[in-house]
Scaffold this motif. Structure first.
Motif, PDB file in Angstrom:
ATOM      1  N   SER A  54       0.810  -1.266   0.167  1.00  0.00           N
ATOM      2  CA  SER A  54      -0.038  -0.026   0.062  1.00  0.00           C
ATOM      3  C   SER A  54       0.963   1.288  -0.045  1.00  0.00           C
ATOM      4  N   SER A  55       2.069   1.236   0.089  1.00  0.00           N
ATOM      5  CA  SER A  55       3.089   2.421   0.282  1.00  0.00           C
ATOM      6  C   SER A  55       2.942   3.064  -1.080  1.00  0.00           C
ATOM      7  N   SER A  56       3.185   4.311  -1.305  1.00  0.00           N
ATOM      8  CA  SER A  56       3.284   5.039  -2.260  1.00  0.00           C
ATOM      9  C   SER A  56       4.773   5.229  -2.783  1.00  0.00           C
ATOM     10  N   SER A  57       5.811   4.586  -2.053  1.00  0.00           N
ATOM     11  CA  SER A  57       7.071   4.878  -2.308  1.00  0.00           C
ATOM     12  C   SER A  57       7.298   3.751  -3.860  1.00  0.00           C
ATOM     13  N   LYS A  58       8.591   3.992  -4.503  1.00  0.00           N
ATOM     14  CA  LYS A  58       8.887   3.346  -5.600  1.00  0.00           C
ATOM     15  C   LYS A  58       9.340   1.846  -5.125  1.00  0.00           C
ATOM     16  N   GLY A  59       9.505   1.650  -3.991  1.00  0.00           N
ATOM     17  CA  GLY A  59      10.160   0.690  -3.477  1.00  0.00           C
ATOM     18  C   GLY A  59      10.976   0.774  -2.145  1.00  0.00           C
ATOM     19  N   ASP A  60      11.501  -0.338  -1.715  1.00  0.00           N
ATOM     20  CA  ASP A  60      12.417  -0.261  -0.290  1.00  0.00           C
ATOM     21  C   ASP A  60      13.677  -0.100  -0.680  1.00  0.00           C
ATOM     22  N   SER A  61      14.457   0.748   0.015  1.00  0.00           N
ATOM     23  CA  SER A  61      15.855   1.358   0.066  1.00  0.00           C
ATOM     24  C   SER A  61      16.643   0.339   0.468  1.00  0.00           C
ATOM     25  N   LYS A  62      16.657  -1.004  -0.070  1.00  0.00           N
ATOM     26  CA  LYS A  62      17.687  -1.931   0.466  1.00  0.00           C
ATOM     27  C   LYS A  62      17.979  -2.910  -0.783  1.00  0.00           C
ATOM     28  N   GLU A  63      19.046  -3.566  -0.771  1.00  0.00           N
ATOM     29  CA  GLU A  63      19.381  -4.658  -1.590  1.00  0.00           C
ATOM     30  C   GLU A  63      19.521  -5.949  -0.803  1.00  0.00           C
ATOM     31  N   SER A  64      19.342  -7.066  -1.365  1.00  0.00           N
ATOM     32  CA  SER A  64      19.391  -8.150  -0.515  1.00  0.00           C
ATOM     33  C   SER A  64      20.080  -9.478  -1.341  1.00  0.00           C
ATOM     34  N   PHE A  65      20.284 -10.546  -0.788  1.00  0.00           N
ATOM     35  CA  PHE A  65      20.663 -11.773  -1.414  1.00  0.00           C
ATOM     36  C   PHE A  65      20.216 -12.913  -0.628  1.00  0.00           C
ATOM     37  N   TYR A  66      19.581 -13.672  -1.360  1.00  0.00           N
ATOM     38  CA  TYR A  66      18.899 -14.998  -0.590  1.00  0.00           C
ATOM     39  C   TYR A  66      19.603 -16.147  -0.753  1.00  0.00           C
ATOM     40  N   ILE A  67      19.582 -17.040   0.084  1.00  0.00           N
ATOM     41  CA  ILE A  67      20.534 -18.456   0.136  1.00  0.00           C
ATOM     42  C   ILE A  67      19.137 -19.264   0.709  1.00  0.00           C
ATOM     43  N   GLY A  68      18.809 -20.201  -0.146  1.00  0.00           N
ATOM     44  CA  GLY A  68      17.817 -21.036   0.354  1.00  0.00           C
ATOM     45  C   GLY A  68      18.299 -22.501   0.875  1.00  0.00           C
ATOM     46  N   PRO A  69      17.592 -23.702   1.205  1.00  0.00           N
ATOM     47  CA  PRO A  69      17.908 -24.718   1.564  1.00  0.00           C
ATOM     48  C   PRO A  69      19.290 -25.324   0.947  1.00  0.00           C
ATOM     49  N   LEU A  70      19.954 -25.609   1.645  1.00  0.00           N
ATOM     50  CA  LEU A  70      21.226 -26.315   1.281  1.00  0.00           C
ATOM     51  C   LEU A  70      21.166 -27.670   0.590  1.00  0.00           C
ATOM     52  N   GLU A  71      20.423 -28.456   1.247  1.00  0.00           N
ATOM     53  CA  GLU A  71      20.130 -29.673   0.573  1.00  0.00           C
ATOM     54  C   GLU A  71      18.858 -30.090  -0.135  1.00  0.00           C
ATOM     55  N   ASP A  72      18.429 -29.003  -0.810  1.00  0.00           N
ATOM     56  CA  ASP A  72      17.351 -28.930  -1.527  1.00  0.00           C
ATOM     57  C   ASP A  72      17.606 -29.665  -2.814  1.00  0.00           C
ATOM     58  N   THR A  73      17.583 -30.911  -3.008  1.00  0.00           N
ATOM     59  CA  THR A  73      17.520 -31.585  -4.350  1.00  0.00           C
ATOM     60  C   THR A  73      16.268 -31.697  -5.005  1.00  0.00           C
ATOM     61  N   THR A  74      15.266 -31.259  -4.419  1.00  0.00           N
ATOM     62  CA  THR A  74      13.926 -31.352  -5.202  1.00  0.00           C
ATOM     63  C   THR A  74      13.915 -30.338  -6.321  1.00  0.00           C
ATOM     64  N   HIS A  75      14.548 -29.424  -6.044  1.00  0.00           N
ATOM     65  CA  HIS A  75      14.454 -28.379  -7.003  1.00  0.00           C
ATOM     66  C   HIS A  75      15.883 -28.005  -7.685  1.00  0.00           C
ATOM     67  N   GLY A  76      16.618 -29.154  -7.535  1.00  0.00           N
ATOM     68  CA  GLY A  76      17.990 -29.113  -8.260  1.00  0.00           C
ATOM     69  C   GLY A  76      18.861 -28.058  -7.816  1.00  0.00           C
ATOM     70  N   TYR A  77      18.958 -27.763  -6.791  1.00  0.00           N
ATOM     71  CA  TYR A  77      20.076 -26.945  -6.127  1.00  0.00           C
ATOM     72  C   TYR A  77      20.067 -25.385  -6.797  1.00  0.00           C
ATOM     73  N   LEU A  78      18.980 -24.735  -6.440  1.00  0.00           N
ATOM     74  CA  LEU A  78      18.998 -23.524  -7.175  1.00  0.00           C
ATOM     75  C   LEU A  78      19.779 -22.484  -6.557  1.00  0.00           C
ATOM     76  N   ASN A  79      20.425 -22.563  -5.195  1.00  0.00           N
ATOM     77  CA  ASN A  79      21.186 -21.597  -4.847  1.00  0.00           C
ATOM     78  C   ASN A  79      22.293 -21.084  -5.735  1.00  0.00           C
ATOM     79  N   GLN A  80      22.397 -19.721  -5.851  1.00  0.00           N
ATOM     80  CA  GLN A  80      23.533 -19.114  -6.709  1.00  0.00           C
ATOM     81  C   GLN A  80      24.705 -18.674  -5.772  1.00  0.00           C
TER      82      GLN A  80
END
Length: 309
Positions: free
Chosen positions: A86-112
């Motif tokens: 609901s915010s009128s701003s263009k977006g949050d002023s942060k950058e981020s990096f996601y790391i998912g489950p380390l043993e996720d074989t279901t989706h073929g190791y999607l971590n970068q």
């Protein structure tokens, strides 16, 4: 000016599990936030991860964009997210990096991962940290079960935490964004989506909590940094499980003029786990407020709102 919120301190290493569970219950009912100490993640490792956080975000944007977010893993640049739709701003002023489950074989190791020659030992440091925080989170979930008058293995037995959906998110909030004609938020007002979040950060402030999310105007209180402690908060799915007995509290990060780095670990249920009101949290006079929902479906809808797609 916002007042400072005095959060309770929970000792994960305490031998008195019943007393600790009661303290967690009170904290989750009153505020939904608390500090966690003696969690098993050493100060040296926290320091290494903060340094790794700084080093990654110091890379040229072109280099970071090679790891652009896919399947909720990888890099998101400034203003790519808006946690408050609901915010009128263009977006949050942060950058981020996601790391998912380390043993996720279901989706073929999607971590970068950034190349080893660019950031030596970066991947191994982050993997070590991920495993240790995951272990702390699982121990905490057992105490949460006791706090809800359940067997401590309850969430494991129902398939929520036997293969949890843990995501580590590195965050960078720039200190100087230049002049702007609109309200600017490092992270706009939101509640977390999943089960629990364990947050570590540097000593720069900016985190604020609103304990009464349905009241207007909202009253925001500062959450101070405690060296070596995690800041833990309850997510929406745990609030649904507990029929709002435990509170998923609104929070935000405000710009302070200083650069802020943090690491948020989101411990979410297994995506196939069905979240429905616990029998210890409802009665004939206090029926369930929410319909049962698959954890993965709920989280997917929330991410769509955050990223606008």
């Amino acid at each position: 000016m916002a007042q400072t919120l005095q959060l309770p301190i929970i000792d994960l290493a305490s031998s008195d599990r019943i007393s600790t569970a009661l303290s967690i219950r009170q904290a989750c009912m009153e505020c939904g936030f608390f500090y966690l100490i003696n969690h098993g993640v050493e100060g040296d490792l926290l320091h290494e991860v903060l340094e790794g956080n700084r080093n990654f975000f110091a890379l040229p944007l072109e280099e970071k964009m090679k790891l652009a977010r896919k399947e909720n893993r990888g890099y998101t640049p400034l203003y790519a997210e808006k946690l408050d739709p609901s915010s009128s701003s263009k977006g949050d002023s942060k950058e981020s990096f996601y790391i998912g489950p380390l043993e996720d074989t279901t989706h073929g190791y999607l971590n970068q991962w950034p190349a080893e020659e660019i950031l030596p030992c970066w991947r191994s440091t982050m993997e070590d940290y991920y495993k240790r925080v995951l272990n702390a989170g699982k121990r905490l979930i057992s105490l949460v079960a006791l706090a809800l008058n359940l067997e401590e293995n309850f969430f494991y037995d129902i398939g929520a935490s036997n293969q949890p959906n843990g995501f580590l998110r590195l965050l960078h909030y720039p200190g100087d964004l230049g002049p702007s004609g609109e309200n600017t938020y490092g992270a706009s007002a939101h509640s977390d989506y999943g089960m629990i979040t364990l947050l570590a950060s540097d000593s720069v402030g900016g985190l604020q909590v609103c304990r009464e999310k349905t009241k207007e105007p909202r009253v925001w209180e500062n959450v101070h940094y405690v060296p070596g402690a995690f800041i833990v908060n309850i997510g929406d799915l745990l609030e649904r499980w507990t029929n709002c007995l435990f509170r998923s509290t609104l929070h935000r990060v405000m710009p302070t003029g200083q650069t802020r780095y943090s690491m948020a670990f989101f411990l979410d249920p297994n995506p196939d786990c069905v979240v429905e009101c616990l029998k210890t949290c409802c009665s004939e006079s206090y029926p369930p407020r929410f319909l049962p929902i698959r954890s993965g479906d709920y989280l997917e809808e929330r991410f769509k709102l955050t990223y606008g797609s």
